[in-house]
Design a protein around this motif. Structure first.
Motif, PDB file in Angstrom:
ATOM      1  N   PHE A  99      61.279  26.430  61.099  1.00  0.00           N
ATOM      2  CA  PHE A  99      60.176  25.481  60.977  1.00  0.00           C
ATOM      3  C   PHE A  99      60.667  24.053  61.220  1.00  0.00           C
ATOM      4  CE2 PHE A  99      58.060  22.433  58.126  1.00  0.00           C
ATOM      5  CZ  PHE A  99      56.809  22.399  58.715  1.00  0.00           C
TER       6      PHE A  99
ATOM      7  N   MET B 219      53.557  27.168  54.452  1.00  0.00           N
ATOM      8  CA  MET B 219      54.593  28.172  54.440  1.00  0.00           C
ATOM      9  C   MET B 219      54.697  28.742  53.023  1.00  0.00           C
ATOM     10  SD  MET B 219      57.463  26.113  56.613  1.00  0.00           S
ATOM     11  CE  MET B 219      58.626  27.431  56.758  1.00  0.00           C
TER      12      MET B 219
ATOM     13  N   GLU C 139      53.782  19.941  59.477  1.00  0.00           N
ATOM     14  CA  GLU C 139      54.762  19.470  60.459  1.00  0.00           C
ATOM     15  C   GLU C 139      54.897  17.952  60.417  1.00  0.00           C
ATOM     16  OE1 GLU C 139      54.414  22.861  63.951  1.00  0.00           O
ATOM     17  OE2 GLU C 139      52.831  21.356  63.770  1.00  0.00           O
TER      18      GLU C 139
END
Length: 143
Positions: free
Chosen positions: A12, A1, A30
């Motif tokens: 997110f 990002m 993630e």
């Protein structure tokens, strides 16, 4: 990002939390975010709120910690430690972790330093001072 908006950064974390029990593999970012969320169970109920969590404000003058900012700073620190940027930050963190005997507490001290350095850079309209950041992380090691 890279340079997400406030809502994109929040989304997110919401999406990552929602995908935690899914069958699709998570990206490396993630996975890092999910580990951070796991270390902060106090934020999980907020993340369960989904879209309602996107608009909530956390005014510092009321003494509220912004959980999205907190987790985003954790994510930035994970990246800094992975690439040792600024140079020497990993060694400063490791020294603080060894002194405290608690990785999460050392990360939170580092997070406080990062927040201070970012605030100063914004206030002074200058790039963040890497040397001051490392000095802040190392503070208290000689006691």
């Amino acid at each position: 990002m890279f340079n997400p908006t406030r809502d994109q950064a929040r989304q997110f974390f919401l999406d990552t939390w929602a995908r935690r029990q899914g069958t699709q593999p998570l990206s490396q970012m993630e996975t890092l975010a999910l580990n951070i969320i796991g270390r902060h169970p106090e934020y999980q109920a907020l993340l369960d709120q989904g879209d309602r969590a996107l608009t909530r404000e956390y005014p510092p003058e009321l003494g509220e910690t912004n959980p999205f900012l907190h987790m985003s700073l954790h994510l930035a620190i994970e990246e800094q430690l992975a690439i040792d940027q600024p140079p020497g930050i990993r060694a400063a963190f490791e020294a603080q972790r060894a002194k405290l005997g608690d990785e999460h507490e050392a990360l939170h001290r580092m997070l406080d330093c990062l927040g201070e350095i970012i605030w100063r850079a914004q206030r002074d309209r200058q790039p963040p001072d890497g040397a001051a950041y490392i000095a802040c992380v190392r503070q208290g090691l000689d006691d």
